[in-house]
Design a protein around this motif. Structure first.
Motif, PDB file in Angstrom:
ATOM      1  N   PRO A  53      42.924  46.008  21.263  1.00 34.21           N
ATOM      2  CA  PRO A  53      43.397  44.695  20.795  1.00 34.21           C
ATOM      3  C   PRO A  53      43.470  43.664  21.924  1.00 34.21           C
ATOM      4  O   PRO A  53      43.114  42.500  21.734  1.00 34.21           O
ATOM      5  CB  PRO A  53      44.778  45.008  20.227  1.00 34.21           C
ATOM      6  N   LEU A  54      43.921  44.099  23.098  1.00 32.79           N
ATOM      7  CA  LEU A  54      43.967  43.186  24.240  1.00 32.79           C
ATOM      8  C   LEU A  54      42.571  42.769  24.659  1.00 32.79           C
ATOM      9  O   LEU A  54      42.319  41.585  24.934  1.00 32.79           O
ATOM     10  CB  LEU A  54      44.687  43.860  25.411  1.00 32.79           C
ATOM     11  N   GLU A  55      41.650  43.703  24.690  1.00 30.31           N
ATOM     12  CA  GLU A  55      40.281  43.377  25.095  1.00 30.31           C
ATOM     13  C   GLU A  55      39.631  42.394  24.128  1.00 30.31           C
ATOM     14  O   GLU A  55      38.913  41.480  24.546  1.00 30.31           O
ATOM     15  CB  GLU A  55      39.455  44.661  25.210  1.00 30.31           C
ATOM     16  N   ARG A  56      39.869  42.576  22.824  1.00 29.81           N
ATOM     17  CA  ARG A  56      39.312  41.626  21.844  1.00 29.81           C
ATOM     18  C   ARG A  56      39.862  40.234  22.081  1.00 29.81           C
ATOM     19  O   ARG A  56      39.123  39.240  22.043  1.00 29.81           O
ATOM     20  CB  ARG A  56      39.638  42.101  20.419  1.00 29.81           C
ATOM     21  N   LEU A  57      41.167  40.150  22.329  1.00 34.04           N
ATOM     22  CA  LEU A  57      41.781  38.848  22.567  1.00 34.04           C
ATOM     23  C   LEU A  57      41.213  38.197  23.821  1.00 34.04           C
ATOM     24  O   LEU A  57      40.929  36.997  23.841  1.00 34.04           O
ATOM     25  CB  LEU A  57      43.299  39.022  22.696  1.00 34.04           C
ATOM     26  N   LEU A  58      41.038  38.980  24.881  1.00 28.93           N
ATOM     27  CA  LEU A  58      40.514  38.433  26.139  1.00 28.93           C
ATOM     28  C   LEU A  58      39.070  37.960  25.988  1.00 28.93           C
ATOM     29  O   LEU A  58      38.694  36.903  26.519  1.00 28.93           O
ATOM     30  CB  LEU A  58      40.617  39.484  27.243  1.00 28.93           C
ATOM     31  N   LYS A  59      38.263  38.726  25.272  1.00 33.09           N
ATOM     32  CA  LYS A  59      36.876  38.306  25.049  1.00 33.09           C
ATOM     33  C   LYS A  59      36.823  37.014  24.244  1.00 33.09           C
ATOM     34  O   LYS A  59      36.011  36.122  24.532  1.00 33.09           O
ATOM     35  CB  LYS A  59      36.101  39.410  24.325  1.00 33.09           C
ATOM     36  N   ASP A  60      37.683  36.909  23.235  1.00 36.83           N
ATOM     37  CA  ASP A  60      37.712  35.681  22.430  1.00 36.83           C
ATOM     38  C   ASP A  60      38.124  34.479  23.268  1.00 36.83           C
ATOM     39  O   ASP A  60      37.602  33.376  23.095  1.00 36.83           O
ATOM     40  CB  ASP A  60      38.677  35.845  21.248  1.00 36.83           C
ATOM     41  N   ARG A  61      39.074  34.675  24.161  1.00 35.40           N
ATOM     42  CA  ARG A  61      39.610  33.561  24.936  1.00 35.40           C
ATOM     43  C   ARG A  61      38.700  33.159  26.097  1.00 35.40           C
ATOM     44  O   ARG A  61      38.492  31.978  26.349  1.00 35.40           O
ATOM     45  CB  ARG A  61      41.004  33.942  25.473  1.00 35.40           C
ATOM     46  N   PHE A  62      38.142  34.155  26.801  1.00 33.29           N
ATOM     47  CA  PHE A  62      37.395  33.862  28.023  1.00 33.29           C
ATOM     48  C   PHE A  62      35.882  33.928  27.856  1.00 33.29           C
ATOM     49  O   PHE A  62      35.151  33.418  28.713  1.00 33.29           O
ATOM     50  CB  PHE A  62      37.808  34.825  29.139  1.00 33.29           C
ATOM     51  N   GLY A  63      35.403  34.536  26.779  1.00 33.67           N
ATOM     52  CA  GLY A  63      33.962  34.684  26.626  1.00 33.67           C
ATOM     53  C   GLY A  63      33.394  35.476  27.794  1.00 33.67           C
ATOM     54  O   GLY A  63      33.976  36.452  28.243  1.00 33.67           O
ATOM     55  N   TRP A  64      32.259  35.013  28.296  1.00 33.18           N
ATOM     56  CA  TRP A  64      31.600  35.716  29.400  1.00 33.18           C
ATOM     57  C   TRP A  64      31.532  34.836  30.647  1.00 33.18           C
ATOM     58  O   TRP A  64      30.601  34.931  31.444  1.00 33.18           O
ATOM     59  CB  TRP A  64      30.220  36.201  28.965  1.00 33.18           C
ATOM     60  N   THR A  65      32.549  33.999  30.809  1.00 34.56           N
ATOM     61  CA  THR A  65      32.646  33.212  32.037  1.00 34.56           C
ATOM     62  C   THR A  65      33.081  34.137  33.173  1.00 34.56           C
ATOM     63  O   THR A  65      33.712  35.175  32.953  1.00 34.56           O
ATOM     64  CB  THR A  65      33.673  32.076  31.892  1.00 34.56           C
ATOM     65  N   SER A  66      32.753  33.756  34.404  1.00 39.74           N
ATOM     66  CA  SER A  66      33.101  34.596  35.548  1.00 39.74           C
ATOM     67  C   SER A  66      34.037  33.856  36.496  1.00 39.74           C
ATOM     68  O   SER A  66      34.189  32.625  36.431  1.00 39.74           O
ATOM     69  CB  SER A  66      31.839  35.036  36.297  1.00 39.74           C
ATOM     70  N   ILE A  67      34.649  34.617  37.378  1.00 37.82           N
ATOM     71  CA  ILE A  67      35.605  34.053  38.324  1.00 37.82           C
ATOM     72  C   ILE A  67      34.968  32.980  39.200  1.00 37.82           C
ATOM     73  O   ILE A  67      35.637  32.018  39.609  1.00 37.82           O
ATOM     74  CB  ILE A  67      36.222  35.187  39.170  1.00 37.82           C
ATOM     75  N   ALA A  68      33.689  33.107  39.483  1.00 41.14           N
ATOM     76  CA  ALA A  68      33.008  32.108  40.307  1.00 41.14           C
ATOM     77  C   ALA A  68      33.051  30.720  39.677  1.00 41.14           C
ATOM     78  O   ALA A  68      32.915  29.713  40.378  1.00 41.14           O
ATOM     79  CB  ALA A  68      31.553  32.521  40.551  1.00 41.14           C
ATOM     80  N   SER A  69      33.250  30.642  38.364  1.00 36.66           N
ATOM     81  CA  SER A  69      33.256  29.353  37.673  1.00 36.66           C
ATOM     82  C   SER A  69      34.660  28.786  37.488  1.00 36.66           C
ATOM     83  O   SER A  69      34.838  27.782  36.795  1.00 36.66           O
ATOM     84  CB  SER A  69      32.589  29.503  36.295  1.00 36.66           C
ATOM     85  N   ALA A  70      35.676  29.409  38.087  1.00 40.69           N
ATOM     86  CA  ALA A  70      37.060  28.955  37.924  1.00 40.69           C
ATOM     87  C   ALA A  70      37.205  27.487  38.311  1.00 40.69           C
ATOM     88  O   ALA A  70      36.500  26.972  39.186  1.00 40.69           O
ATOM     89  CB  ALA A  70      38.002  29.814  38.758  1.00 40.69           C
ATOM     90  N   LEU A  71      38.163  26.824  37.680  1.00 30.81           N
ATOM     91  CA  LEU A  71      38.340  25.378  37.848  1.00 30.81           C
ATOM     92  C   LEU A  71      39.090  25.013  39.123  1.00 30.81           C
ATOM     93  O   LEU A  71      39.178  23.833  39.471  1.00 30.81           O
ATOM     94  CB  LEU A  71      39.075  24.812  36.625  1.00 30.81           C
ATOM     95  N   THR A  72      39.645  26.002  39.803  1.00 29.28           N
ATOM     96  CA  THR A  72      40.209  25.813  41.137  1.00 29.28           C
ATOM     97  C   THR A  72      40.119  27.153  41.843  1.00 29.28           C
ATOM     98  O   THR A  72      39.642  28.137  41.274  1.00 29.28           O
ATOM     99  CB  THR A  72      41.665  25.297  41.073  1.00 29.28           C
ATOM    100  N   ARG A  73      40.551  27.224  43.093  1.00 27.65           N
ATOM    101  CA  ARG A  73      40.520  28.493  43.815  1.00 27.65           C
ATOM    102  C   ARG A  73      41.570  29.435  43.234  1.00 27.65           C
ATOM    103  O   ARG A  73      42.703  29.030  42.984  1.00 27.65           O
ATOM    104  CB  ARG A  73      40.792  28.277  45.299  1.00 27.65           C
ATOM    105  N   ILE A  74      41.193  30.705  43.033  1.00 29.10           N
ATOM    106  CA  ILE A  74      42.130  31.672  42.457  1.00 29.10           C
ATOM    107  C   ILE A  74      42.037  33.012  43.182  1.00 29.10           C
ATOM    108  O   ILE A  74      41.034  33.303  43.855  1.00 29.10           O
ATOM    109  CB  ILE A  74      41.892  31.888  40.945  1.00 29.10           C
ATOM    110  N   VAL A  75      43.078  33.833  43.008  1.00 29.43           N
ATOM    111  CA  VAL A  75      43.078  35.230  43.438  1.00 29.43           C
ATOM    112  C   VAL A  75      43.805  36.044  42.377  1.00 29.43           C
ATOM    113  O   VAL A  75      44.918  35.702  41.984  1.00 29.43           O
ATOM    114  CB  VAL A  75      43.788  35.440  44.790  1.00 29.43           C
ATOM    115  N   LEU A  76      43.176  37.113  41.902  1.00 25.37           N
ATOM    116  CA  LEU A  76      43.801  38.072  40.998  1.00 25.37           C
ATOM    117  C   LEU A  76      43.768  39.433  41.689  1.00 25.37           C
ATOM    118  O   LEU A  76      42.743  39.816  42.261  1.00 25.37           O
ATOM    119  CB  LEU A  76      43.062  38.150  39.658  1.00 25.37           C
ATOM    120  N   THR A  77      44.869  40.167  41.653  1.00 27.50           N
ATOM    121  CA  THR A  77      44.933  41.433  42.364  1.00 27.50           C
ATOM    122  C   THR A  77      44.715  42.622  41.428  1.00 27.50           C
ATOM    123  O   THR A  77      45.067  42.583  40.251  1.00 27.50           O
ATOM    124  CB  THR A  77      46.292  41.611  43.056  1.00 27.50           C
ATOM    125  N   ALA A  78      44.136  43.686  41.974  1.00 22.02           N
ATOM    126  CA  ALA A  78      43.949  44.944  41.241  1.00 22.02           C
ATOM    127  C   ALA A  78      43.765  46.051  42.279  1.00 22.02           C
ATOM    128  O   ALA A  78      43.708  45.787  43.484  1.00 22.02           O
ATOM    129  CB  ALA A  78      42.746  44.863  40.297  1.00 22.02           C
TER     130      ALA A  78
END
Length: 362
Positions: free
Chosen positions: A120-145
């Motif tokens: 369910p989370l993955e479906r929601l994320l795909k609907d919201r973000f599509g197939w955009t990538s981090i390189a296209s972010a609207l400002t500089r970002i960092v996400l940790t994992a």
């Protein structure tokens, strides 16, 4: 065009549904800016935005380009993200009847339960973000994992590596799935590294860095921001000071008990709470010694029983809103100061100029 006078950085902790707390603080800042005559998307106010786990979800929502949206339009507004925490999160943190029955048969004592189906989370994320990538972010970002196969921390960013090269790129929806893949709550995320063409297995960055403030500062330095120009706003998801684990209970837990979701996954909760407290203290000490760094930390005490990452029931959502209300009330002067800084930092003649080498890096 005029350059920004300061480099403003936002950092948001992990904490599951408690992400509603920093989101409400951002909502308050947005309202304060509107009262000051500034009506820009929130990503326009920050040169760098960094988040772990639920904080990463918020950062991604506010900085990912909206699929098929207008140029510069983010995937989500603060209002839409608030709806996610208050309404949609219930679907994610709910077991289906079939899954409950299967668990009861296979695992009657809940000793080895991975709490939730990630689909369910993955479906929601795909609907919201599509197939955009981090390189296209609207400002500089960092996400940790954290990469469990290569045993290394992963900082998903569109900034620069230490040697000036471009970082690895990932799909936004997969990056959010990874940074929120808390052990025992969700299975590890299988990621497509768009740069190397390989797949990676990542889990929640909160296992090593629940408060990513120091990571945000180091990323800012890699981008060439001078300490005297940095203003760092760090938002917590509540401190569980009143939530105790009794000695009499803990001595009988064993390895399984420390990891049981039915007990709130004590080991993970303690790791994340301890790291957040430590990082906040270290950041405060470090930045007080550095020349010119301005550091704001906004956090508050959780009510008893509201610590759980996955409690999206209406009563708990009301309680978390109450925690946010108290922070906003108690930190009114600080929030007004931050709003004034953000207002005064808006360039008079348009957006700030981005260094050409950094522009090409994204």
């Amino acid at each position: 065009m005029l350059k920004k006078k300061k480099r403003v950085i936002l950092s948001i902790d992990g904490g599951g549904v408690r992400g509603l707390i920093p989101l409400r603080i951002l909502e308050s800042l947005e309202s304060r800016l509107a009262h000051r005559g500034v009506n820009l998307p929130i990503h326009k106010h920050f040169d760098l935005m960094c988040g772990t786990s639920t904080g990463g979800l918020i950062i991604a929502g506010l900085t990912a380009p909206k699929p098929d949206g207008a140029k510069g339009e983010a995937a989500a507004t603060i209002k839409e993200l608030r709806d996610f925490y208050e309404l949609e999160a219930r679907e994610i943190f709910t077991h289906s009847l079939g899954k409950r029955l299967a668990r009861a048969f296979i695992n009657p004592f809940n000793l080895f339960d991975e709490s939730y189906d990630a689909r369910p989370l993955e479906r929601l994320l795909k609907d919201r973000f599509g197939w955009t990538s981090i390189a296209s972010a609207l400002t500089r970002i960092v996400l940790t994992a954290y990469d469990i196969e290569n045993r290394q921390a992963v900082f998903m960013t569109n900034g620069l590596e230490h040697d000036g090269s471009r970082p690895n790129d990932y799909y936004f929806w997969q990056a959010v799935r990874a940074t929120t893949a808390a052990p025992s709550y969700f299975e590890p995320a299988r990621m497509d590294n768009l740069t190397s063409g390989k797949q990676e297995a990542l889990i929640d960055g909160g296992v090593f860095m629940n408060d990513p403030t120091i990571s945000a500062y180091l990323e800012a330095r890699k981008l060439g921001y001078a300490p005297k120009d940095i203003i760092l706003v760090s938002l917590g998801t509540g401190q569980a000071q009143q939530q105790a684990y009794r000695y009499e209970d803990a001595i009988g837990w064993g390895a399984l008990g420390w990891m049981q979701p039915s007990k709130g996954v004590p080991i993970l909760s303690i790791f994340q709470d301890g790291q957040s407290q430590t990082a906040s203290y270290q950041a405060n000490e470090l930045f007080s010694e550095l020349n010119g760094v301005t550091y704001f930390r906004l956090n508050g005490l959780l009510d008893p029983g509201t610590e759980a990452f996955d409690n999206a029931r209406p009563g708990n959502i009301i309680a978390l809103n109450g925690v946010a209300d108290r922070i906003i009330r108690d930190e009114t002067v600080v929030l007004d100061e931050i709003a004034d800084i953000l207002r005064d930092n808006v360039p008079v003649n348009g957006p700030s100029i981005v260094n050409a080498s950094l522009e090409n890096a994204a």
